[in-house]
Enzyme design. Structure first.
Site, PDB file in Angstrom:
ATOM      1  N   GLU A  51       0.854  -1.196   0.000  1.00  0.00           N
ATOM      2  CA  GLU A  51       0.000   0.000   0.000  1.00  0.00           C
ATOM      3  C   GLU A  51       0.891   1.249   0.000  1.00  0.00           C
ATOM      4  OE1 GLU A  51      -2.503   0.384   3.514  1.00  0.00           O
ATOM      5  OE2 GLU A  51      -3.850   1.783   2.478  1.00  0.00           O
ATOM      6  N   LYS A 126      -9.652   1.974  -2.411  1.00  0.00           N
ATOM      7  CA  LYS A 126      -9.920   1.491  -1.042  1.00  0.00           C
ATOM      8  C   LYS A 126     -11.358   1.847  -0.649  1.00  0.00           C
ATOM      9  CE  LYS A 126      -7.397   1.493   3.385  1.00  0.00           C
ATOM     10  NZ  LYS A 126      -6.168   2.017   4.008  1.00  0.00           N
ATOM     11  N   CYS A 167      -5.762  -3.098   2.547  1.00  0.00           N
ATOM     12  CA  CYS A 167      -5.525  -2.958   3.973  1.00  0.00           C
ATOM     13  C   CYS A 167      -6.791  -3.039   4.828  1.00  0.00           C
ATOM     14  CB  CYS A 167      -4.743  -1.661   4.206  1.00  0.00           C
ATOM     15  SG  CYS A 167      -3.860  -1.647   5.769  1.00  0.00           S
TER      16      CYS A 167
HETATM   17  N1  LIG Z   1      -3.848   1.140   7.454  1.00  0.00           N
HETATM   18  C1  LIG Z   1      -5.010   0.528   7.271  1.00  0.00           C
HETATM   19  O1  LIG Z   1      -5.715   0.807   6.341  1.00  0.00           O
HETATM   20  C2  LIG Z   1      -5.546  -0.487   8.202  1.00  0.00           C
HETATM   21  C3  LIG Z   1      -4.873  -0.791   9.469  1.00  0.00           C
HETATM   22  O2  LIG Z   1      -3.750  -0.401   9.764  1.00  0.00           O
HETATM   23  C4  LIG Z   1      -5.659  -1.638  10.380  1.00  0.00           C
HETATM   24  O3  LIG Z   1      -6.773  -2.030  10.030  1.00  0.00           O
HETATM   25  O4  LIG Z   1      -5.184  -1.905  11.483  1.00  0.00           O
END
Ligand SMILES: NC(=O)CC(=O)C(=O)O
Length: 290
Positions: A51, A126, A167
């Protein structure tokens, strides 16, 4: 049983430190690591980046780094990634990059996906934004600058279908289940991700294993390397989990490439042994993929 993965395939995950303020340095570093991966495992079919691999992971920086994503008038990062996918003949899940929609001026956290000819075959914006406030832990509010995507993404590859999330999306089981169930039938769910040193130890492995076991597919999580000089301390620990919920490859915290082979027999055998799909009680609850 029809195989949702047509053959054994090798994958490589690039756990990169891409949080330098210089975008071109980040892109060149990604290219160098992909070259290393392809030298070590030349028959790799799918490569995944983390990401926000070309920019700092910071709500105050997304707009500055954002690019228009358009396959015809290719932006810097899209052009760069497209050439890499073509050069090595790989499916490239190009992590995620900040994207700007010039029509609306909205910013998205977007994963571009390329086929082996270098064509941009899809993007995943996302869907669930990382807005959390954990006392004595971490406060982060992506929605201060980002807008959420409005579609789910399953891409077609020569080996079968692959679901894509970014994520925080992995915390919402519906997303993976919709990719894994018919008609999408994905054999793997790929998450370019950046958990952190607070939420990583709590939930990273648990979520990867849960999504794999719930759906009897592979889950593939690719994180940035941890950089204690950046404002966001990524967890690292990129991993690949098989349909049984076993982690078959895992990185540490620094820059690293991890490799694994995905095997259709692993999916078929496990689904035969524990036949969840024919045991569901849709007379009692809804099939969310419908
Ligand atoms: N950074 C993200 O999008 C998600 C995350 O760090 C988590 O769900 O914990």
């Amino acid at each position: 049983m029809s195989q949702i993965l047509s053959q054994k395939i090798k994958v490589a995950l690039i756990q990169l430190n891409g949080s330098s303020p210089n975008k071109l340095d980040n892109l060149n570093r990604a290219a160098k690591f992909i070259e290393m991966a392809m030298q070590k495992q030349p028959d790799t079919k799918i490569v995944v980046l983390p990401e926000c691999f070309n920019s700092p992971y910071s709500v105050t920086k997304f707009r500055e780094y954002a690019e228009v994503i358009d396959n015809k008038a290719k932006s810097q990062s899209i052009d760069f990634l497209s050439k890499i996918a073509l050069k090595y003949g790989i499916i490239l899940v190009g992590g995620s990059i900040p994207e700007i929609d010039p029509q609306t001026n909205k910013i998205y956290n977007t994963s571009p996906i390329f086929n082996s000819k270098g064509d941009l075959i899809d993007i995943h914006r996302k869907v669930h934004l990382f807005d959390v406030d954990i006392p004595n832990g971490i406060t982060f509010k992506e929605s201060e600058t980002l807008s959420p995507g409005n579609k789910l993404t399953t891409v077609n590859t020569p080996y079968g279908n692959v679901g894509i999330g970014i994520c925080y999306d992995m915390r919402f089981p519906e997303l993976t289940t919709i990719s894994a169930r018919k008609p999408n039938n994905a054999f793997a769910m790929v998450f370019p991700s950046a958990f952190n040193t607070v939420t990583g130890p709590m939930h990273w492995h648990l979520l990867a294993r849960s999504r794999a076991v719930d759906n009897q597919i592979y889950t593939i999580l690719c994180s940035p390397a941890r950089n204690l000089e950046s404002s966001y301390h990524a967890y690292g620990h990129s991993l690949i989990c098989n349909p049984k919920g076993e982690i078959i490859a895992e990185a540490g915290e620094g820059e690293e490439i991890i490799y694994a082979e995905l095997d259709p027999e692993d999916i078929a055998n496990f689904r035969q042994a524990i036949p969840l799909s024919s045991q569901r009680r849709f007379d009692l609850y809804k099939d969310i993929s419908k």
